[in-house]
Design an enzyme around this catalytic site. Structure first.
Site, short mmCIF file in Angstrom:
data_model
loop_
_atom_site.label_atom_id
_atom_site.label_comp_id
_atom_site.label_asym_id
_atom_site.label_seq_id
_atom_site.Cartn_x
_atom_site.Cartn_y
_atom_site.Cartn_z
N SER A 138 -39.50 70.67 24.62
CA SER A 138 -40.02 70.15 26.20
C SER A 138 -38.67 69.85 26.95
O SER A 138 -37.79 69.25 26.45
CB SER A 138 -41.59 69.29 26.80
OG SER A 138 -41.54 69.06 27.89
N TYR A 151 -46.52 61.47 24.65
CA TYR A 151 -45.52 62.72 24.44
C TYR A 151 -44.33 62.78 24.51
O TYR A 151 -43.31 63.80 23.46
CB TYR A 151 -46.60 64.16 25.39
CG TYR A 151 -45.91 65.10 25.49
CD1 TYR A 151 -46.75 66.19 24.50
CD2 TYR A 151 -45.92 65.59 26.83
CE1 TYR A 151 -46.30 67.06 24.93
CE2 TYR A 151 -45.09 66.75 27.30
CZ TYR A 151 -45.26 67.83 25.48
OH TYR A 151 -44.93 69.22 26.23
N1 LIG Z 1 -47.53 73.66 29.76
C1 LIG Z 1 -46.80 73.20 29.04
O1 LIG Z 1 -46.49 72.42 30.74
C2 LIG Z 1 -45.46 72.61 28.72
C3 LIG Z 1 -44.48 71.70 29.18
C4 LIG Z 1 -43.13 72.56 28.12
C5 LIG Z 1 -43.75 72.17 26.55
N2 LIG Z 1 -44.93 72.38 26.52
C6 LIG Z 1 -45.18 71.99 24.68
O2 LIG Z 1 -45.84 73.96 24.43
C7 LIG Z 1 -46.38 74.12 23.30
C8 LIG Z 1 -48.15 74.91 23.63
O3 LIG Z 1 -48.64 74.30 24.69
P1 LIG Z 1 -49.32 74.56 25.70
O4 LIG Z 1 -48.46 74.83 26.65
O5 LIG Z 1 -49.17 76.73 25.49
O6 LIG Z 1 -50.70 74.64 25.91
P2 LIG Z 1 -52.44 75.39 24.85
O7 LIG Z 1 -52.12 75.86 25.58
O8 LIG Z 1 -53.22 73.33 24.73
O9 LIG Z 1 -51.98 75.41 23.89
C9 LIG Z 1 -51.46 75.06 22.86
C10 LIG Z 1 -51.69 75.62 21.52
O10 LIG Z 1 -51.87 74.42 19.96
C11 LIG Z 1 -52.25 74.41 19.28
N3 LIG Z 1 -52.62 73.54 18.90
C12 LIG Z 1 -52.94 72.33 19.65
N4 LIG Z 1 -52.93 70.72 17.84
C13 LIG Z 1 -52.54 71.87 16.66
C14 LIG Z 1 -53.02 71.48 15.49
N5 LIG Z 1 -53.41 70.36 15.13
N6 LIG Z 1 -52.48 72.29 14.34
C15 LIG Z 1 -52.92 73.73 14.94
N7 LIG Z 1 -52.77 73.53 16.51
C16 LIG Z 1 -52.99 72.97 17.30
C17 LIG Z 1 -53.72 74.95 20.08
O11 LIG Z 1 -54.60 76.33 19.01
P3 LIG Z 1 -55.84 75.29 18.90
O12 LIG Z 1 -57.21 74.16 19.68
O13 LIG Z 1 -57.13 76.62 18.09
O14 LIG Z 1 -55.20 74.63 17.37
C18 LIG Z 1 -53.04 76.11 21.07
O15 LIG Z 1 -53.18 77.70 20.40
C19 LIG Z 1 -46.39 72.21 22.96
O16 LIG Z 1 -46.26 71.87 21.76
C20 LIG Z 1 -46.33 71.59 24.60
O17 LIG Z 1 -46.05 70.50 23.72
C21 LIG Z 1 -46.35 73.07 27.26
#
Ligand SMILES: NC(=O)c1ccc[n+]([C@@H]2O[C@H](COP(=O)([O-])OP(=O)(O)OC[C@H]3O[C@@H](n4cnc5c(N)ncnc54)[C@H](OP(=O)(O)O)[C@@H]3O)[C@@H](O)[C@H]2O)c1
Length: 290
Positions: A138, A151
């Site tokens: 991130s 986080y």
């Molecule tokens: N959105 C933002 O603003 C942002 C910014 C910077 C970085 N990120 C990073 O991007 C990555 C993806 O996040 P996103 O924004 O796409 O969020 P999201 O829409 O909530 O998706 C998160 C994904 O991670 C999976 N997940 C969570 N816990 C898990 C576990 N214990 N085992 C297996 N899968 C798991 C979820 O699947 P299930 O619930 O089906 O398991 C889902 O597919 C994360 O690492 C987050 O820290 C996001």
């Protein structure tokens, strides 16, 4: 190309699967919500592998890698994307919440990498690389933001691992790429808010928001042509770097942001923030060390 994506059931992982499938890659899609993975696979033509896995469990991480090798025989890129946030002051985050988020975001990443790298080391070199590890960290990895401190710590841990591994694995022709999205339109905000211990975030008016597709397309480029880091919002790379050089100036900006992020429940109002900032300035000049 064979690509594993953890957290492919939603958000950035889901968008990356769509982009990679359209580009012709063969995918192993992992997450806990099997129904979502299967719906995605159907949408993409049905030839990909769906793996129900909770990355907070070491045995599940090992299964992701073992089943991909069993089905496709190699791993060109491992995308460690699964993760979540907690919106909560550091000092109010419970020991259990803290251990759980590290278990998923940090240990889940490390457990997948530890299982995958030995296979990559045995693969022949293709287009200059034996394999690639991509960690979805991130922008907050380089400068933490208030109420996302725990986080941010997990994302900094991912960045540190990526920086070290990039050098460790370079002679073996395994590329390591860390990805540093800013605010992205996914389920992330809702998941973080649901773990907020009562804080209610308000919309942050200054914040740039990107679509998951925009982030996924930048990741796709870095899979085709591996590079050390991907910053989907380029200005955040320089802003977070400045935070290392001028922490006090960035603290001042963050004090304003503190009110916007914390909202009304628990974080206090603007007056309180301003008076606390003043108190801190006075404290800095008046503290006695004897
Ligand atoms: N959105 C933002 O603003 C942002 C910014 C910077 C970085 N990120 C990073 O991007 C990555 C993806 O996040 P996103 O924004 O796409 O969020 P999201 O829409 O909530 O998706 C998160 C994904 O991670 C999976 N997940 C969570 N816990 C898990 C576990 N214990 N085992 C297996 N899968 C798991 C979820 O699947 P299930 O619930 O089906 O398991 C889902 O597919 C994360 O690492 C987050 O820290 C996001």
């Amino acid at each position: 190309m064979v690509v594993i994506i953890t957290g492919a059931s939603a958000g950035i992982g889901h968008a990356l699967a769509v982009e990679l499938s359209a580009a012709g890659a063969t995918l192993a899609l992992a997450a806990r919500r099997t129904d979502r993975l299967e719906a995605l696979n159907r949408e993409l033509g049905g030839s990909h592998l769906c793996i129900t896995a909770d990355v907070s469990r070491q045995e599940d991480c090992e299964q992701i890698i073992a089943r991909t090798i069993e089905r496709f025989g190699r791993i060109d890129t491992l995308v460690c994307n699964a993760g979540y946030g907690i919106l909560c002051p550091v000092a109010q985050t419970s020991p259990r919440q803290m251990r759980e988020i590290f278990q998923t975001n940090v240990f889940g990443t490390a457990d997948c990498i530890r299982a995958a790298v030995p296979h990559m080391l045995r693969q022949e070199i293709r287009d200059g690389f034996r394999g690639q590890v991509m960690l979805v960290s991130s922008a907050v990895a380089r400068r933490a933001i208030p109420f996302f401190g725990v986080y941010s710590a997990t994302k900094a841990a991912q960045l540190s691992m990526a920086e070290a591994m990039r050098i460790e694995l370079a002679p073996e022709k395994i590329a390591v790429t860390s990805v540093h999205p800013g605010s992205t339109q996914t389920e992330f905000g809702d998941v973080s808010a649901s773990r907020s211990n009562g804080l209610r975030p308000q919309r942050i008016s200054m914040e740039i928001q990107q679509s998951a597709q925009t982030v996924a397309r930048k990741m796709l480029h870095a899979i085709g042509r591996p590079r050390p880091e991907v910053w989907p919002i380029a200005s955040y790379r320089w802003l977070t770097g400045l935070g290392g050089l001028f922490p006090k100036a960035v603290d001042r900006v963050m004090l304003k942001r503190r009110e916007q992020i914390g909202g009304t429940a628990g974080a206090g109002d603007g007056r309180r923030v301003d008076s606390e900032a003043g108190d801190r300035r006075r404290d800095l000049t008046s503290r006695r060390i004897h």
